[in-house]
Every structure is written in structure tokens, then in C-alpha cells.
Scaffold this active site. Structure first.
Site, short mmCIF file in Angstrom:
data_model
loop_
_atom_site.label_atom_id
_atom_site.label_comp_id
_atom_site.label_asym_id
_atom_site.label_seq_id
_atom_site.Cartn_x
_atom_site.Cartn_y
_atom_site.Cartn_z
N LYS A 1 72.03 13.90 84.21
CA LYS A 1 70.63 13.50 83.96
C LYS A 1 69.75 14.74 83.80
CE LYS A 1 67.98 12.66 87.72
NZ LYS A 1 66.73 13.40 87.84
N ASN A 2 69.92 15.71 84.70
CA ASN A 2 69.00 16.86 84.68
C ASN A 2 69.30 17.86 83.56
OD1 ASN A 2 67.64 15.71 86.75
ND2 ASN A 2 68.39 17.11 88.34
N ARG B 1 55.58 19.88 94.89
CA ARG B 1 56.09 20.05 93.53
C ARG B 1 55.00 20.35 92.48
NH1 ARG B 1 60.78 15.88 92.22
NH2 ARG B 1 61.45 17.58 90.88
N PRO B 2 54.29 21.45 92.64
CA PRO B 2 53.29 21.83 91.63
C PRO B 2 53.96 22.31 90.34
CG PRO B 2 53.54 23.58 93.24
CD PRO B 2 54.44 22.46 93.69
N ILE B 3 53.16 22.46 89.26
CA ILE B 3 53.73 23.02 88.02
C ILE B 3 52.99 24.30 87.62
CG2 ILE B 3 54.70 20.87 87.10
CD1 ILE B 3 52.20 20.83 85.17
N ASP B 4 52.39 24.96 88.63
CA ASP B 4 51.62 26.17 88.35
C ASP B 4 52.44 27.25 87.64
OD1 ASP B 4 52.94 26.12 90.93
OD2 ASP B 4 52.08 28.11 91.29
N LEU B 5 53.73 27.33 87.95
CA LEU B 5 54.53 28.40 87.34
C LEU B 5 54.82 28.13 85.86
CD1 LEU B 5 56.95 29.02 90.35
CD2 LEU B 5 54.85 30.23 89.77
N ARG C 1 58.62 13.05 87.01
CA ARG C 1 57.96 14.36 86.95
C ARG C 1 58.51 15.25 85.85
NH1 ARG C 1 55.17 15.16 91.45
NH2 ARG C 1 55.13 17.38 91.08
N ILE D 1 64.39 24.37 99.65
CA ILE D 1 63.80 24.23 98.31
C ILE D 1 62.57 23.33 98.36
CG2 ILE D 1 64.24 23.58 95.90
CD1 ILE D 1 65.95 25.95 96.83
N ARG E 1 67.51 5.51 88.77
CA ARG E 1 66.91 6.59 87.97
C ARG E 1 67.95 7.63 87.58
NH1 ARG E 1 61.95 9.46 90.37
NH2 ARG E 1 62.41 10.54 88.44
N CYS F 1 54.71 13.49 95.44
CA CYS F 1 56.13 13.21 95.25
C CYS F 1 56.75 13.00 96.62
CB CYS F 1 56.77 14.39 94.55
SG CYS F 1 58.54 14.25 94.38
N ASP G 1 69.91 18.88 95.99
CA ASP G 1 70.19 17.50 95.56
C ASP G 1 71.43 16.91 96.23
OD1 ASP G 1 67.96 17.50 93.98
OD2 ASP G 1 69.01 17.90 92.11
N1 EPU Z 1 57.61 25.18 92.35
C1 EPU Z 1 56.36 25.73 92.40
N2 EPU Z 1 55.65 25.81 91.23
C2 EPU Z 1 56.15 25.40 90.04
C3 EPU Z 1 57.44 24.85 89.99
C4 EPU Z 1 58.15 24.75 91.18
O1 EPU Z 1 55.87 26.11 93.47
O2 EPU Z 1 55.46 25.52 89.03
C5 EPU Z 1 58.39 25.06 93.60
C6 EPU Z 1 58.68 23.61 93.97
O3 EPU Z 1 57.62 23.04 94.68
C7 EPU Z 1 59.94 23.74 94.80
C8 EPU Z 1 60.66 24.92 94.14
O4 EPU Z 1 59.68 25.62 93.38
O5 EPU Z 1 59.62 24.10 96.11
C9 EPU Z 1 61.80 24.54 93.22
O6 EPU Z 1 61.38 23.52 92.33
P1 EPU Z 1 61.95 23.40 90.86
O7 EPU Z 1 60.86 23.64 89.90
O8 EPU Z 1 63.18 24.22 90.72
O9 EPU Z 1 62.33 21.87 90.80
P2 EPU Z 1 62.22 20.97 89.52
O10 EPU Z 1 62.52 21.80 88.33
O11 EPU Z 1 60.97 20.19 89.56
C10 EPU Z 1 64.74 20.29 89.36
C11 EPU Z 1 65.51 19.01 89.38
C12 EPU Z 1 65.47 18.44 90.78
C13 EPU Z 1 66.08 19.46 91.74
C14 EPU Z 1 65.33 20.78 91.65
C15 EPU Z 1 65.92 21.89 92.49
C16 EPU Z 1 65.24 18.22 87.12
C17 EPU Z 1 64.66 17.20 86.19
N3 EPU Z 1 64.93 18.09 88.41
O12 EPU Z 1 63.41 19.95 89.74
O13 EPU Z 1 66.26 17.27 90.76
O14 EPU Z 1 66.01 18.98 93.06
O15 EPU Z 1 65.31 21.23 90.26
O16 EPU Z 1 67.25 22.10 92.14
O17 EPU Z 1 65.98 19.08 86.70
C18 EPU Z 1 66.95 15.12 91.43
O18 EPU Z 1 67.69 15.08 90.45
O19 EPU Z 1 67.00 14.27 92.36
C19 EPU Z 1 65.95 16.18 91.53
C20 EPU Z 1 64.89 16.09 92.33
#
Ligand code: EPU
Length: 434
Positions: free
Chosen positions: A22-23, A125-129, A96, A330, A400, A120, A308
Site C-alpha cells: 500500500k505504502n 503528524r505535521p507536514i511542515d517538512l 493523510r 517514530i 484500509r 491522527c 508499523d
Molecule cells: N514529521 C514531521 N514533519 C513532517 C513529516 C513528518 O515532524 O513534515 C514527523 C512525524 O510526525 C513522525 C516522523 O516525522 O514523527 C516520521 O513521519 P513520516 O513522515 O516518516 O511518516 P509518513 O510519511 O506520514 C509513512 C507511512 C506510515 C509509516 C511512517 C513511518 C505512508 C503512506 N505512510 O508515513 O504508514 O508509519 O511512514 O514509517 O507511507 C501505516 O501504513 O499504517 C502507516 C502509518
């Protein structure tokens, strides 16, 4: 609302096949936005998030054809005539990963309007980065009424250092950089297999990418990307879930169609727990008959132990002799399943990011509530060894990301059924097409 009813006690025996990841499928579908030509994706899992992503893309004017019959895992996407560069709140709030369209849209269309994801179940889980990275590539970012707007005539290559490793952030920026003018160097990148798979697809589309799978990725932007045909990698978390289920139930299970290299951290941990592991080219065989020993885990970015798999491992730890410390590094709030496992008889104490499980305690079937995708997988796995019947509510979470989990588990000996459907279950292709 559907529920899963599980009667515990049966070891899992036989062979179970893993679906596509999925991811990896979600960013791959978003990548189709980068091109006017057709992208054909094979091994797309039939799970709810893929339907959501299809709805997201079609709302933008894309033509997304989910295969049927024998080709039901193929998806063909044409983004020739995009009309609307927007991801609405309705879609982003249910998934998300919808924010993955931000980079491709601004790169191809020059603008994007994407709803900010809200809260969430597993943390902030912000998207600031993602946003900082796009700004570094020259996008102007504004925020209004809960939406992010990003604009750029053409993105410009830049040096981006992620403050924290982010999987979808790396994917978003990687996609954006493929169409930027000049070279980008992305540092402190995620090395997850899903990032590598996305880079492989983008390369087939004509992108120039070096070193995906390392912490530093170099991208030379090109004017245009073309179409491609690509097979999505197997789902390492689905594979891991079956691996844990086999170990926990004292089964003898072959997990087929997986990539054993992607589950290395889990397999070494299970060997520490006393589980027998045999690795094939694209399969893993798990045999477990003796008592399980406790072992600590710390979740980390790939190739570390995946967050995960933390919830499913916790279910296993309840049946291991001794104390297992589980540290979640994480996400800030990813222990919701622990409270449900305690209701089934587990002895778990939580202190901040650390959970301590004392085993082995017998589990007994109970009515439990799934709070997120992996939490629901953990409850299913625990229910397989619980005495009596467990009823798991809110299984839409599991739908999902797991394809027909109850059918797959039933085929290897589990007693599991779904209740609550008011209308008969349709053929998988028809479900995905709704
Ligand atoms: N983070 C920030 N700012 C950002 C982005 C992330 O602070 O802009 C923080 C997050 O809050 C978290 C850490 O960085 O503490 C890592 O988050 P990441 O961005 O890596 O997670 P993600 O990309 O949103 C993906 C998977 C998740 C999986 C995580 C970690 C997808 C669609 N989702 O999420 O999968 O847990 O990486 O490996 O690829 C799942 O499948 O159940 C799932 C939640």
C-alpha cells in the site's frame, strides 16, 4: 459497521501470499500526476486507501482504471487532462497520504491546493517538512481556510536537508524535484523500500535520480516525464503481520511473494525470541513450536525495526516468557492497542514512549476496538491465540491496508469471519471500483 470475529487456538499452517505494498502504491499513483502519458501499475493491493487515492486523482480530472478479472491488481492512470489541482478536506481527512499529491501537482501544474491533514490516531503528524522542502525548491506556500496553496512558475533545483527523516516527505520532494530546473540534492532522506520503489518508477518515466535508498538523493530535473509500466513491491508490513501471526500461534507458515530483505529487522528479532526462520528468494518460512522468549524492540527508520510492526510485535510479546521493553521512537501516540490488549489479559505498562510487556499471560477473547490500521492488525494477531471469541470493532481501519485479511488467514487455518455486512460481499474488483 463490519466486525471481525476470531476464535483463537489454531496454529497457522500452509502458505499465504502477500499483496502489493500500500505504502509504495500510494506514491506511485501520485507520481502519475507528473506525466501526460499513461502509467500502468501492477500489483496494486485492493485496499480502501487505493480507492481513496483513485477518488483523489479522478477529482482532478485523471482517468484511473482499476483492472478487473485476472487483471484486478493492475491500475492504469492517465493524467493528460488535469482540470483541478486540489485535494479536498473530505479526502485528506480519511487518508493523510493524500498530501503526496502536493509535490507532483506544483511541479506539473504550477500550483496545488491541498487540505491540511487534521489530527491522527497515532500522533501529530505535521507536514511542515514537505512544505519547507517545496519552499526551498522555489514554491510560494500560503495557508488559508485549512488549505495549503503552493505556487511556482517552475520549481528550481535546490539543496534540501530534512530536519527529521520523513518517508512521504522524501517521496513528495523526490517527485517535485524530477521536474525542477537543475539539480537537487535531498539529504537526510528516508531509505525505506517504498522510496526506492518510487524512484524506480520515476526513473522508468524518464527522471534522473541517483542514490535512492541512501540518506542523500541526487535528482537532475527534466522538462517532461513520460509513461511507464511498473510492478509495485510486496507489502513488507503485511508480510511482517503474517510472520508474527505464525510465530505467535506456533504455526508453520510460508509467507510467499514477499521480499525477505525488507523484513530483516523483524526476522532477527523473532530469532532472538526463539522462532525458526528459513529465508527463500521471495518467501519466508516461519516455524515456532517451543516457548517464545522476550526481547526488547526500539522502532526506528528503515532498516531499523518498523513502527508499523510495533503493535503486532506487542501482541507477540504478551506470549513471550519475561519482560519485553517496546520503545516507540517514530510516532508520539502509538500505543492505543496496548489498552485493548490489556482488556484481553495482557500485562502492559506504558510510560511515555516506552511500553513494558510482562509475559506470558493467557489472553481471553473480548470485545475490542481497533483505533488505527496497525492497531487492528495487532488485535487480530492477539485474537488468534486468545481463548474463546474476540470481536474486533471498527475493522474499516484494517480494510484500509490489508487485502482480504480474513480470507487469507482462514486459508491457513485461522477461525475468523466478518460480520455486519447488510448486503452480500461483492467481487473484489467491484468493491475497488465503487
Ligand atoms: N514529521 C514531521 N514533519 C513532517 C513529516 C513528518 O515532524 O513534515 C514527523 C512525524 O510526525 C513522525 C516522523 O516525522 O514523527 C516520521 O513521519 P513520516 O513522515 O516518516 O511518516 P509518513 O510519511 O506520514 C509513512 C507511512 C506510515 C509509516 C511512517 C513511518 C505512508 C503512506 N505512510 O508515513 O504508514 O508509519 O511512514 O514509517 O507511507 C501505516 O501504513 O499504517 C502507516 C502509518
Amino acid at each position: 459497521m463490519d466486525k471481525l470475529v476470531v476464535r483463537g487456538g489454531n496454529p497457522l499452517v500452509g502458505t499465504v501470499r502477500v499483496s502489493g505494498a500500500k505504502n509504495a502504491a500510494l506514491p506511485a499513483m501520485a507520481a502519475a500526476l507528473l506525466s501526460e502519458e499513461t502509467v500502468i501499475l501492477e500489483n496494486i493491493p485492493q485496499v480502501r486507501d487505493i480507492v481513496t487515492e483513485r477518488n483523489l486523482l479522478t477529482a482532478m480530472g485523471a482517468e484511473v482504471e482499476l483492472g478487473y478479472g485476472r487483471a484486478h491488481h493492475r491500475t492504469t492512470i492517465s493524467c493528460r487532462n488535469l482540470v483541478n489541482a486540489e485535494a479536498s478536506y473530505d479526502l485528506v481527512k480519511t487518508m493523510r497520504a493524500s498530501t503526496l499529491v502536493l509535490g507532483p501537482l506544483v511541479a506539473r501544474m504550477g500550483h496545488a491546493r491541498v487540505s491540511l491533514p487534521g489530527g491522527c490516531a497515532i500522533g501529530a503528524r505535521p507536514i511542515d517538512l514537505h512544505l519547507k522542502g517545496l519552499e526551498a525548491l522555489g514554491a510560494r506556500i500560503t495557508q488559508e481556510h485549512g488549505y495549503i496553496e503552493a505556487r511556482a512558475e517552475r520549481l528550481k533545483g535546490a539543496h534540501v536537508v530534512f530536519e527529521k527523516i520523513t518517508v512521504t516527505g522524501t517521496e513528495d520532494l523526490l517527485m517535485a524535484a524530477t521536474l525542477a530546473e537543475g539539480e537537487s540534492v535531498l539529504e537526510n532522506c528516508a531509505c525505506e523500500p517504498e522510496v526506492v520503489d518510487l524512484a524506480a518508477l520515476l526513473t522508468k518515466m524518464g527522471a534522473q535520480i541517483e542514490d535512492a535508498g541512501t540518506r542523500s538523493i541526487r535528482v537532475r530535473g527534466v522538462e517532461k516525464l513520460g509513461g511507464a509500466r511498473h510492478r509495485i513491491i510486496p507489502d513488507r508490513i503485511e508480510a511482517g503481520t503474517f510472520i508474527v501471526a505464525a510465530a505467535l500461534t506456533g504455526g508453520d507458515l510460508a509467507i510467499a511473494n514477499c521480499d525477505p530483505r525488507h523484513v530483516g529487522a523483524l526476522l532477527s528479532k523473532l530469532e532472538e525470541c526463539g522462532v525458526k526462520v528459513a529465508i527463500g528468494e521471495d518467501s519466508v518460512r516461519i516455524a515456532s513450536s517451543g516457548p517464545l522468549k522476550s526481547a526488547d524492540i526500539v522502532t526506528e527508520e528503515y532498516p531499523g525495526f518498523p513502527t508499523d510492526m510495533q503493535a503486532q510485535y506487542m501482541a507477540l510479546a504478551t506470549q513471550a516468557e519475561g519482560m519485553s521493553a517496546i520503545t516507540e521512537n517514530i510516532f508520539e501516540n502509538r500505543f492505543m492497542h496496548a489498552l485493548e490488549l490489556v482488556r484481553m489479559g495482557a500485562n502492559i505498562k506504558i510510560d511515555g514512549h516506552r511500553a513494558v510487556v510482562r509475559g506470558k499471560t493467557p489472553l481471553s477473547g473480548a470485545a475490542v476496538l481497533a483505533s488505527d490500521l496497525r492497531a487492528s492488525a495487532s488485535l487480530v494477531v492477539a485474537a488468534l491465540v486468545a481463548e474463546g471469541e474476540t470481536i474486533i470493532d471498527r475493522v474499516y481501519h484494517i480494510d484500509r491496508g490489508y487485502e482480504r485479511i480474513e480470507e487469507k488467514l482462514r486459508s491457513v487455518g485461522a477461525q475468523i469471519r466478518r460480520i455486519g455486512r447488510l448486503i452480500p460481499e461483492r467481487a473484489p474488483a467491484a468493491v475497488a471500483a465503487e
